[in-house]
Design a protein around this motif. Structure first.
Motif, short mmCIF file in Angstrom:
data_model
loop_
_atom_site.label_atom_id
_atom_site.label_comp_id
_atom_site.label_asym_id
_atom_site.label_seq_id
_atom_site.Cartn_x
_atom_site.Cartn_y
_atom_site.Cartn_z
N CYS A 1 0.70 -1.29 -0.18
CA CYS A 1 0.05 0.13 0.15
C CYS A 1 1.03 1.28 -0.01
O CYS A 1 0.35 2.34 -0.46
CB CYS A 1 -1.08 -0.03 1.22
N GLY A 2 2.07 1.05 0.65
CA GLY A 2 2.86 2.30 0.70
C GLY A 2 2.43 3.36 1.65
O GLY A 2 2.91 4.57 2.08
N ASN A 3 1.10 3.09 2.52
CA ASN A 3 0.89 3.89 3.55
C ASN A 3 0.61 3.19 4.83
O ASN A 3 -0.13 3.41 5.60
CB ASN A 3 -0.69 4.46 3.07
N CYS A 4 1.62 2.52 5.29
CA CYS A 4 1.60 1.96 6.45
C CYS A 4 3.21 1.89 6.88
O CYS A 4 3.98 2.09 6.14
CB CYS A 4 1.06 0.36 6.71
N ASP A 5 3.40 1.59 8.14
CA ASP A 5 4.78 1.78 8.68
C ASP A 5 5.75 0.71 8.13
O ASP A 5 7.01 1.17 8.07
CB ASP A 5 4.49 1.76 10.49
N VAL A 6 5.15 -0.36 7.98
CA VAL A 6 6.09 -1.28 7.22
C VAL A 6 6.48 -1.13 5.85
O VAL A 6 7.81 -1.12 5.44
CB VAL A 6 5.48 -2.91 7.30
N CYS A 7 5.66 -0.45 5.06
CA CYS A 7 5.87 0.03 3.96
C CYS A 7 6.84 1.26 3.67
O CYS A 7 7.98 1.26 2.93
CB CYS A 7 4.69 0.25 2.91
#
Length: 714
Positions: free
Chosen positions: A390-396
């Motif tokens: 997604c590019g919008n979470c802390d992992v990304c």
């Protein structure tokens, strides 16, 4: 002519197009067919039954367990010019009688009712006398014992089809896996009804998981980056809500707690203050939020781990319901698992139900511990395939750095083994770090070979790594033995066979904060600062109007709509109606005030010779016209040609302003221009130069344009 569904959407709700599947669902309902609708919180479920209610005769009955939500939705519908009411225990006898009379006289389009109210007294008999055309069962997962929020009173809804066999039922929920979906349809007696599953993706929500150590300092840092933005902090216990709220109040944040143990009057007061933007932060148990339709919640924090993915997704879904960006944060530590495990084990649920609760908790645990895109995990839970991160979470945004943690694991496992598998996390850390406290010395743990072998790691580092080991199955935990660590087959493989284990590198809180600070722009572009200032000014106007009308601010316009106004700066009715969320009724009630505020802001923030607001130049022409100036006077004062002034006035007339063009041109000139146009068979859109020449170049272009515009608009 009757409205189409697209016209109803625009006129009453201010939206130009439906979201995916909404139109198909509406068509299904209008055909008199049953259906089940799954859409995420804020995904537009209510439109699926509100638009059909507007397009057909009779009454739509909405069954909902959420008393506060009924009130909010009815206020929002009335603000959109739709007649609606609700029936629940909050109404007095006279108020209920009034609702009954309106329904009997056919004055209502939608009636919200609680399930227990539906089956009490003679309510069902009244429904049979009214022209009920549709039943909408909201929060439909409550009817299933497989769901995460089963409510026994919902089981009575199975008799709806017995009482009203010819009336369609639309069941709606934001959270239901496949087992729950089948059960909902079976319980409602509509097993073969089609199921519509919209995407559960909420790309506007950022997803972050943080370690549970030092939560309050992390929350304070978060809030400083979200000034004046309303949000919710969910806690597991009532006591925690009070403690956290008090701590935030001491730091000058506008926060209050909310839980079921507070007096009803206090809960109501807190909720109203939050809805009206009088306080910024609600610190609450899950008793808060189910009935809140507040669209401008900009963030949600989970102080403790939720019991399942459904609850978590429903609760974070209360942020960003207007579609604008919103942030979610989950604090997670193994202590949360311990508490949740204890709650399940000590509950009065059946063994089968406990097994189900445990399985759902494990899925929540997997989400919190993930080293891959968190949104993909959530969406896969609801059986939605996702092909990319997604590019919008802390992992990304911050890919984890992994390292060989075998030696650390061997030290920890050796400590567990040499203590006879009788130590929990705190004691094991003390042993590994060589702490000579009373508890260690009394048990003789200071004489163990593993005593002090982990001095090179700080206590918070060991806590992080032990949590990772536990979550990875490196060792087990005995909840019934004071949460002592236990060795398993994998433990012995690591200890005896040197099996490799990878851990995620620990990042100290200070370093993480520094990294976050690096990502924050030091200065905003000037244009963005101006837009933000206008947003705040419009938000203040919305708050003032809401207070005067005694409604929540988001009932007037959502944050997303206000933000679009701040960006587009509409200064006419047509431009305002082009803003998403502004319908005809909303413009009639509030539009002009917001236009005036935008014009006022533009004048105060516009330097000479520049234009901040698109369309502002037309409004300046309009002001001079309203004062009675002639075309030549307006052109002179504005420094424009007469032709340009005419173009402004024609555009203003076409956008709905009361502009009388005919008095601006003499009868002789008007007649002469039209005669010449007829002589050369002039068509709209053709160049004016030949007409100018035919008139002997005696009549200027502005007058020619004006005469033609009058005829075209006649």
């Amino acid at each position: 002519m009757p409205l189409t569904k697209e016209q109803a959407l625009k006129e009453y709700f201010g939206y130009d197009s439906f979201r995916p599947q909404q139109a198909e669902i509406i068509d299904t309902v209008l055909r008199g067919e049953d259906c089940l609708v799954l859409m995420p919180t804020g995904g537009g479920k209510s439109v699926c039954y509100q638009v059909p209610a507007l397009l057909q005769e009779g009454l739509t009955v909405v069954i909902s367990p959420l008393i506060a939500l009924m009130k909010d939705q009815v206020e929002a519908l009335r603000a959109n010019g739709i007649e609606a009411a609700y029936l629940n225990s909050s109404l007095s006898s006279s108020e209920q009688d009034s609702v009954f009379w309106k329904a009997k006289l056919g004055e209502l389009k939608l009636l919200y009712v609680a399930p227990e109210r539906l089956f009490s007294g003679n309510t069902m008999e009244h429904f049979k006398q009214w022209n009920v055309r549709l039943f909408a069962v909201d929060e439909a997962h409550c009817i299933s014992s497989w769901g995460h929020d089963f409510r026994p009173e919902y089981r009575q809804l199975s008799s709806l089809k017995d009482h009203f066999p010819g009336i369609p039922v639309i069941a709606l929920t934001a959270t239901a896996d496949r087992v729950t979906r089948r059960d909902i349809l079976g319980q409602l007696g509509v097993k073969s009804a089609p199921t519509f599953v919209a995407s559960f993706d909420r790309p506007n929500l950022s997803l972050t998981v943080l370690p549970s150590r030092k939560r309050l300092p992390q929350i304070e840092q978060f809030l400083k980056k979200h000034p004046n933005q309303p949000g919710i902090i969910y806690c597991l216990s009532r006591k925690t809500t009070e403690t956290v709220a008090a701590s935030l109040q001491s730091r000058d944040f506008r926060a209050e707690c909310y839980h079921a143990g507070l007096p009803a009057a206090q809960r109501s007061r807190v909720q109203e203050r939050f809805l009206n933007d009088d306080i910024q932060i609600i610190v609450a148990t899950i008793a808060f939020g189910m009935g809140i339709d507040k669209s401008n919640v900009r963030w949600v924090i989970h102080y403790n781990l939720p019991p399942n993915v459904e609850s978590f997704y429903q609760e974070i879904g209360r942020a960003g319901r207007d579609g604008a960006p919103a942030d979610t944060v989950l604090f997670y530590g193994y202590q949360d698992i311990i508490m949740r495990q204890d709650m399940i084990m000590n509950s009065e649920q059946s063994a089968e139900q406990k097994e189900l609760l445990q399985a759902k908790l494990n899925r929540m645990k997997q989400y919190a511990e993930a080293d891959l895109c968190r949104r993909r995990i959530l969406l896969s839970y609801f059986n939605e395939a996702v092909e990319k991160d997604c590019g919008n979470c802390d992992v990304c945004q911050n890919p984890r750095t992994r390292f060989d943690g075998t030696l650390l694991a061997q030290k920890a496992l050796s400590g567990i083994a040499r203590t006879g598998e009788r130590v929990a996390m705190g004691m094991l850390i003390d042993i590994l770090r060589g702490s000579r406290n009373r508890a260690v010395l009394d048990r003789g743990y200071d004489r163990l070979p593993t005593f002090g072998v982990g001095r090179d790691q700080r206590g918070d580092e060991w806590a992080e790594y032990l949590s990772q080991m536990l979550n990875s199955g490196v060792m087990d935990i005995a909840y019934d033995e004071a949460h002592s660590f236990k060795l398993n087959a994998l433990s012995w493989q690591i200890l005896k066979e040197g099996k490799k284990i990878e851990l995620v590198k620990f990042i100290p809180l200070a370093e993480r904060k520094a990294r976050e600070e690096e990502l924050i722009p030091k200065e905003k572009p000037k244009q963005e600062i101006i837009r933000d200032a206008l947003f705040e000014q419009l938000r203040l106007l919305r708050k003032q109007m809401a207070d005067a009308l005694n409604v929540p601010p988001y009932v007037i316009f959502s944050d997303k709509t206000i933000a679009e106004m701040a960006q587009k700066r509409p200064v006419s009715e047509a431009q305002m109606l082009d803003v998403s969320g502004v319908g005809a009724e909303k413009y009639r009630r509030y539009g002009e005030a917001f236009v005036q505020e935008i014009v006022k802001f533009a004048k105060e923030n516009t330097k000479p010779g520049t234009r901040v607001v698109k369309g502002m130049t037309y409004l300046m022409t309009h002001e001079l016209y309203e004062k009675g100036f002639t075309l030549d006077d307006i052109a002179q004062q504005r420094g424009l040609t007469t032709s340009t002034v005419v173009a402004h006035l024609v555009k203003l007339r076409d956008e709905g302003h009361d502009i009388q063009l005919r008095p601006l041109i003499s009868d002789r000139t008007y007649t002469e221009v039209l005669a010449a146009a007829d002589e050369m068979n002039f068509k709209p859109g053709e160049p004016l130069a030949p007409l100018f020449e035919l008139l002997g170049e005696r009549i200027e272009y502005g007058m020619i344009r004006l005469a033609l515009a009058i005829r075209e608009g006649a």
